[in-house]
Scaffold this motif. Structure first.
Motif, PDB file in Angstrom:
ATOM      1  N   TYR A 137       0.762  -1.329  -0.092  1.00 40.56           N
ATOM      2  CA  TYR A 137      -0.063  -0.092  -0.166  1.00 40.56           C
ATOM      3  C   TYR A 137       0.849   1.302   0.263  1.00 40.56           C
ATOM      4  CZ  TYR A 137      -3.950  -2.917   0.880  1.00 40.56           C
ATOM      5  OH  TYR A 137      -5.106  -3.898   0.563  1.00 40.56           O
ATOM      6  N   ASP A 138       2.311   0.990  -0.119  1.00 44.31           N
ATOM      7  CA  ASP A 138       3.044   2.415  -0.202  1.00 44.31           C
ATOM      8  C   ASP A 138       3.315   2.552  -1.623  1.00 44.31           C
ATOM      9  OD1 ASP A 138       3.412   2.582   2.626  1.00 44.31           O
ATOM     10  OD2 ASP A 138       5.373   1.164   2.647  1.00 44.31           O
ATOM     11  N   SER A 139       2.916   1.538  -2.497  1.00 42.00           N
ATOM     12  CA  SER A 139       3.186   1.811  -4.033  1.00 42.00           C
ATOM     13  C   SER A 139       1.894   2.410  -4.553  1.00 42.00           C
ATOM     14  CB  SER A 139       3.265   0.473  -4.572  1.00 42.00           C
ATOM     15  OG  SER A 139       3.350   0.469  -6.025  1.00 42.00           O
ATOM     16  N   PRO A 140       1.943   3.426  -5.461  1.00 37.50           N
ATOM     17  CA  PRO A 140       0.716   3.857  -6.084  1.00 37.50           C
ATOM     18  C   PRO A 140       0.047   3.291  -6.867  1.00 37.50           C
ATOM     19  CG  PRO A 140       2.645   4.889  -7.135  1.00 37.50           C
ATOM     20  CD  PRO A 140       3.167   3.941  -6.039  1.00 37.50           C
ATOM     21  N   VAL A 141       0.771   2.017  -7.548  1.00 44.77           N
ATOM     22  CA  VAL A 141      -0.083   0.934  -8.353  1.00 44.77           C
ATOM     23  C   VAL A 141       0.121  -0.291  -7.803  1.00 44.77           C
ATOM     24  CG1 VAL A 141      -0.445   2.324 -10.339  1.00 44.77           C
ATOM     25  CG2 VAL A 141       1.917   0.732  -9.774  1.00 44.77           C
ATOM     26  N   PHE A 142      -0.951  -1.394  -8.005  1.00 42.06           N
ATOM     27  CA  PHE A 142      -0.655  -2.797  -7.501  1.00 42.06           C
ATOM     28  C   PHE A 142      -0.290  -3.597  -8.917  1.00 42.06           C
ATOM     29  CE2 PHE A 142      -3.921  -1.968  -3.862  1.00 42.06           C
ATOM     30  CZ  PHE A 142      -2.795  -1.234  -3.291  1.00 42.06           C
ATOM     31  N   SER A 165      -0.726   8.602 -15.046  1.00 41.84           N
ATOM     32  CA  SER A 165      -0.962   7.287 -14.717  1.00 41.84           C
ATOM     33  C   SER A 165      -0.468   6.367 -15.696  1.00 41.84           C
ATOM     34  CB  SER A 165      -2.493   7.016 -14.710  1.00 41.84           C
ATOM     35  OG  SER A 165      -3.155   7.691 -13.381  1.00 41.84           O
ATOM     36  N   ARG A 166       0.796   6.747 -16.119  1.00 41.56           N
ATOM     37  CA  ARG A 166       1.374   6.036 -17.175  1.00 41.56           C
ATOM     38  C   ARG A 166       2.879   5.574 -16.462  1.00 41.56           C
ATOM     39  NH1 ARG A 166      -0.165   6.477 -22.542  1.00 41.56           N
ATOM     40  NH2 ARG A 166       2.291   6.497 -23.222  1.00 41.56           N
ATOM     41  N   TYR A 167       3.277   4.401 -16.931  1.00 43.90           N
ATOM     42  CA  TYR A 167       4.506   3.942 -16.346  1.00 43.90           C
ATOM     43  C   TYR A 167       5.364   3.299 -17.473  1.00 43.90           C
ATOM     44  CZ  TYR A 167       2.584   4.833 -11.672  1.00 43.90           C
ATOM     45  OH  TYR A 167       1.939   5.276 -10.597  1.00 43.90           O
ATOM     46  N   GLU A 168       6.606   3.460 -17.543  1.00 41.55           N
ATOM     47  CA  GLU A 168       7.409   2.534 -18.391  1.00 41.55           C
ATOM     48  C   GLU A 168       7.977   1.327 -17.576  1.00 41.55           C
ATOM     49  OE1 GLU A 168      11.497   3.157 -21.097  1.00 41.55           O
ATOM     50  OE2 GLU A 168      10.869   4.903 -19.574  1.00 41.55           O
ATOM     51  N   VAL A 169       7.872   0.299 -18.364  1.00 43.41           N
ATOM     52  CA  VAL A 169       8.140  -1.042 -17.892  1.00 43.41           C
ATOM     53  C   VAL A 169       9.351  -1.224 -18.212  1.00 43.41           C
ATOM     54  CG1 VAL A 169       7.442  -3.298 -17.835  1.00 43.41           C
ATOM     55  CG2 VAL A 169       5.761  -1.736 -18.059  1.00 43.41           C
ATOM     56  N   VAL A 170      10.721  -1.467 -17.495  1.00 41.39           N
ATOM     57  CA  VAL A 170      11.839  -1.904 -17.813  1.00 41.39           C
ATOM     58  C   VAL A 170      12.273  -3.046 -17.197  1.00 41.39           C
ATOM     59  CG1 VAL A 170      14.373  -1.087 -17.804  1.00 41.39           C
ATOM     60  CG2 VAL A 170      12.602   0.708 -17.782  1.00 41.39           C
ATOM     61  N   LEU A 171      12.660  -4.045 -17.995  1.00 39.50           N
ATOM     62  CA  LEU A 171      13.078  -5.389 -17.759  1.00 39.50           C
ATOM     63  C   LEU A 171      14.490  -5.660 -17.647  1.00 39.50           C
ATOM     64  CD1 LEU A 171      10.577  -7.364 -19.492  1.00 39.50           C
ATOM     65  CD2 LEU A 171      10.162  -6.584 -17.343  1.00 39.50           C
ATOM     66  N   SER A 203      -0.478   2.362 -19.465  1.00 39.26           N
ATOM     67  CA  SER A 203      -1.344   3.121 -18.600  1.00 39.26           C
ATOM     68  C   SER A 203      -1.898   2.003 -17.411  1.00 39.26           C
ATOM     69  CB  SER A 203      -2.382   3.742 -19.345  1.00 39.26           C
ATOM     70  OG  SER A 203      -1.921   4.436 -20.336  1.00 39.26           O
ATOM     71  N   VAL A 204      -2.450   2.687 -16.550  1.00 34.88           N
ATOM     72  CA  VAL A 204      -3.071   1.670 -15.416  1.00 34.88           C
ATOM     73  C   VAL A 204      -4.339   1.107 -16.012  1.00 34.88           C
ATOM     74  CG1 VAL A 204      -4.521   1.985 -13.499  1.00 34.88           C
ATOM     75  CG2 VAL A 204      -2.331   3.594 -13.695  1.00 34.88           C
TER      76      VAL A 204
END
Length: 830
Positions: A137-142, A165-171, A203-204
């Motif tokens: 719950y410390d994270s803005p997204v699950f 509400s956009r996130y870049e996924v880096v592997l 996006s979320v």
């Protein structure tokens, strides 16, 4: 006792101590520590810096939260055994608490929580150096995964916020694998090789799909106040998560009230431990209530069915008894033993109750064999309250459920199925083993009752047949009636429980985030350990060097070991040559030589005759020639006619300091090349003459020990008040020992931090064996270390006030001395 033996022993011990130095000079060690204080200050500062870096960037804090709950003592099923006295063994114990503890630590319960709370998803964030674990719950997204899609576990997924509400996924650039984990089958499966998925902005609520991952991001319904530059998500297998989870849970009981349980959970995030404990107990409360209701319902149905059967038997028995009464007219039997019949009735009632319990055990046993544990009745129906058995049955039920799931995935002969079958057989064996113990106990009780009944029934055989038939019918009716009443009583108890059932777990203090500090690591202890360890380094180095250093550093120890008189202590020669007394008469070193001159009279007799003084040392480089020159100088300056003889023929030195030509010297005289007048040279001091060594001869020992040399010394006695002989070192040649026979006094030079301790053993032994007479020590090159424990002066009665000597002109008080003086001034001390 042998006369004089103790005196001999004491003398031997005293001889052993002479010439023996301590292995470790503790006093000098302390001085070295003080003089090297800056190394300790540096190590302390370095240790503080390292511990600060460790605490701020590397130490991962571990937090813990607690929850306390109470367990009621009115439970009724094998899922919730109660606290009462054990029926068989008569032991008093917290059976229900033990069972509940096993439940909290069981794999089935924690596996349920892992799946229910998605605990196999780990959240963290990383700064420049340190990675910090986050609560979900410390994270803005699950992270929500598609469990039907195989996923790569132990593979870091980095989310970088890109706004709106956009996130870049880096592997990771490396680490992708074709062995993926299925959260449905909880096993691994292989896929075809693939290239590393490229970075992608999502996006979320948008699904991210790649060969090794499928997930989407769900917005946290609770607003967060933490600004995160990145979120690192890592998936783990269910098995990994359960194993790591169980190891962080602790269960203890209150020491005063054993029905109060204290549950603790440790973890990297305090909110995570709080959420887990509260959810875990909440789920356990629900499960316990469902289990209790299920078992009580099963028990109620079992009792209703048995009551129906017993009712038929009771009616039949009553009909037989009534028939005998009507047809035979046996309403009462005269002269029968009522007391014996009452005792028999009581015994048969107990037997009927035991048979009822055995029938209940049979039902439980059959249920265990049928694998349908949902039809299990309460152990209370069998008169048993056993927490261990209940825990075993609960484990067996979980294993049955697990096998049903695995049967959809694995073949019957596969290794996982063989393992689960082994565990089931083991759990079934444990449970049936417990039932056998109860069987044995009940059957033994019945056998004992049968024997008592047989004893009480002995007089019944005397009754007529018709009356005996009536008594048998009456006894049968009473026994069936007792069984019926027992079942009826248990039915009433069960119906009451069903009507009033509620969870037997009451939370006293739920887990809360009260800002508790971390329980580990112990940062303070680590800080002190790092600083202490670094402080030990210079201490260890100094200690080892002190233990291995065999050089003379301590005047007090020197005198205690040798027990040879000390004539004086000479400080470090800072002059360009050896003529300190001549060229620096007001120096502290010159004053020290005057002290030696005064002390020489204690070595030889004051009879007005010429005196021969020989100087030697252990090896070269200890300042023997320097001491010789300056002792001769102070004697000459005092008005005594003195000659300095350079008899160290192997290594001539004196001529250089006095700027004398060494072409002719003692070696030439002893070989007969020149006369005595040719080798005696005048110096700046009118009363001081010098005879240099001359050219190095091939046979110096023979020349020094020759009669010509002895005669030479005797002739000089007629011409001079003092004859100073600069002889070779005794540690290298034996010449000085021969010359000492003709000397009135001998001076042995010891150089500070240069002379080895073992070198003094020979001269010490000869002195105390009276082979050498009138021997004194001169301690040379003593280092003045102001402000670090030595004080000003040379430590043997020759300290003076500042400004007394020439070298005090440029003297500056050390910092520690200045601080000390200021403190004394403040407190009015001088």
């Amino acid at each position: 006792m042998i006369p004089g033996k103790d005196n001999l022993k004491s003398a031997a011990e005293s001889t052993e101590k002479i010439g023996s130095f301590a292995f470790f000079d503790f006093e000098n060690f302390i001085r070295r520590i003080i003089s090297n204080w800056y190394w300790f200050a540096l190590m302390a500062a370095l240790g503080y810096g390292i511990s600060w870096m460790y605490s701020k960037y590397y130490a991962q804090r571990i937090y813990a939260s607690n929850l306390s709950l109470s367990i009621s003592n009115n439970t009724a099923s094998y899922f919730t055994p109660n606290q009462s006295i054990n029926f068989i063994w008569g032991q008093n114990g917290n059976q229900d608490g033990i069972y509940l503890k096993k439940m909290l630590l069981s794999r089935s319960h924690n596996e349920y929580l892992v799946k229910q709370l998605d605990l196999f998803i780990n959240y963290s964030t990383k700064g420049l150096i340190k990675q910090t674990y986050l609560d979900k719950y410390d994270s803005p997204v699950f992270l929500e995964i598609d469990k039907s899609h195989p996923q790569q576990v132990n593979y870091a997924i980095t989310l970088i916020p890109r706004g709106a509400s956009r996130y870049e996924v880096v592997l990771p650039n490396e680490g992708q694998t074709t062995s993926l984990y299925s959260y449905v089958t909880e096993g691994f499966t292989n896929i075809r090789p693939y290239t590393r998925p490229a970075n992608k902005i999502i996006s979320v609520n948008e699904w991210y799909v790649s060969p090794n991952l499928k997930f989407r991001l769900v917005k946290n319904p609770q607003p967060t106040t933490i600004e995160l530059e990145n979120i690192i998500l890592t998936l783990s297998t269910v098995n990994q998560t359960v194993n790591s989870l169980v190891s962080t849970i602790g269960v203890d009981f209150d020491k005063e009230i054993n029905t109060i349980m204290i549950i603790s959970k440790s973890g990297y995030n305090l909110n995570g431990t709080v959420n887990f404990l509260n959810t875990s107990v909440d789920e356990l409360q629900k499960k316990r209530l469902i289990d209790r209701n299920t078992v009580d319902k099963n028990t109620e149905n079992y009792l209703v069915d048995n009551l129906s059967k017993i009712r038929k038997k009771l009616d039949s028995s009553a009909a037989v008894l009534n028939h005998l009464k009507v047809s035979e007219g046996l309403y009462d039997i005269k002269d029968r033993d009522e007391k014996a019949l009452v005792r028999i009735k009581d015994l048969e009632s107990k037997k009927a109750d035991l048979i009822t319990k055995i029938n209940s055990l049979n039902s439980i046993k059959n249920t265990l064999s049928s694998q349908n544990l949902d039809r299990m009745i309460s152990m209370n129906a069998a008169g048993i309250e056993d927490g261990s058995f209940s825990a075993t049955v609960s484990e067996l039920r979980a294993l049955y459920l697990k096998r049903r799931e695995m049967a959809l995935i694995y073949t019957p002969n596969s290794e996982p199925m063989r393992e689960i079958n082994r565990l089931i057989n083991e759990a079934r064996g444990n449970s049936t083993g417990s039932i056998r113990n109860y069987y044995t106990t009940y059957l033994n009780e019945i056998s004992k009752i049968d024997r008592l009944i047989a004893g009480e029934s002995g007089d019944l055989v005397t009754y007529p047949e018709k009356e005996r038939r009536y008594l048998d019918a009456e006894r049968g009716y009473n026994m069936i009636e007792a069984t019926y009443n027992s079942l009826l009583s248990k039915q009433n108890e069960t119906q009451i429980r069903v009507a009033t059932n509620k969870s037997d777990i009451t939370v006293i203090d739920p887990a809360k985030n009260l800002g508790q500090g971390p329980i580990a690591p112990d940062v303070q202890k680590t800080k002190y350990s790092i600083i202490g360890g670094l402080l030990l380094l210079p201490l260890l180095v100094l200690g080892i060097s002190e233990a291995l250093d065999s050089r003379i550093r301590n005047i007090k120890e020197l005198l205690q070991a040798t027990r040879i008189p000390l004539l004086g202590v000479i400080g470090k020669n800072s002059h360009d040559n050896n003529l300190t007394v001549l060229e620096q008469p007001r120096s502290s070193v010159s004053e020290a030589f005057r002290g030696i001159r005064a002390n020489l009279r204690f070595l030889h007799k004051e009879d007005g005759k010429s005196k021969v003084i020989l100087l030697t040392s252990s090896v070269g480089g200890e300042g023997k020639t320097y001491i010789s020159i300056n002792i001769a100088s102070v004697l000459g300056l005092s008005g005594k006619k003195t000659i300095l003889l350079g008899m160290d023929l192997r290594k001539p030195k004196i001529f250089g300091d006095f700027k004398i030509n060494n072409k002719y010297g003692i070696s030439n005289y002893l070989t007969g090349e020149v006369e005595m007048e040719k080798i005696i040279n005048q110096t700046k001091i009118p009363n001081l003459h010098v005879a240099t060594s001359g050219p190095i001869p091939p046979n110096p020992s023979e020349l020094l020990m020759s009669d010509r040399n002895i005669k030479f010394i005797e002739e000089l006695k007629n011409l001079y008040d003092f004859i100073i002989i600069d002889s070779p070192p005794v540690g290298l040649v034996a010449d000085p020992f021969e010359l000492m026979k003709y000397a009135d006094a001998s001076i042995y030079v010891v150089r500070h931090e240069y002379t080895e301790k073992y070198m003094l053993k020979m001269i010490t032994e000869k002195y105390h064996n009276h082979e050498i007479q009138n021997l004194g020590l001169v301690y040379n090159d003593f280092q003045l270390k102001q402000g670090y424990g030595y004080g000003y002066g040379y430590g043997y009665g020759y300290g003076y006030g500042y400004g007394y000597f020439d070298e005090d002109k440029n003297y500056q008080e050390p910092t520690l001395i200045r601080i000390r003086n200021k403190v004394r001034k403040i407190f009015g001390r001088t």
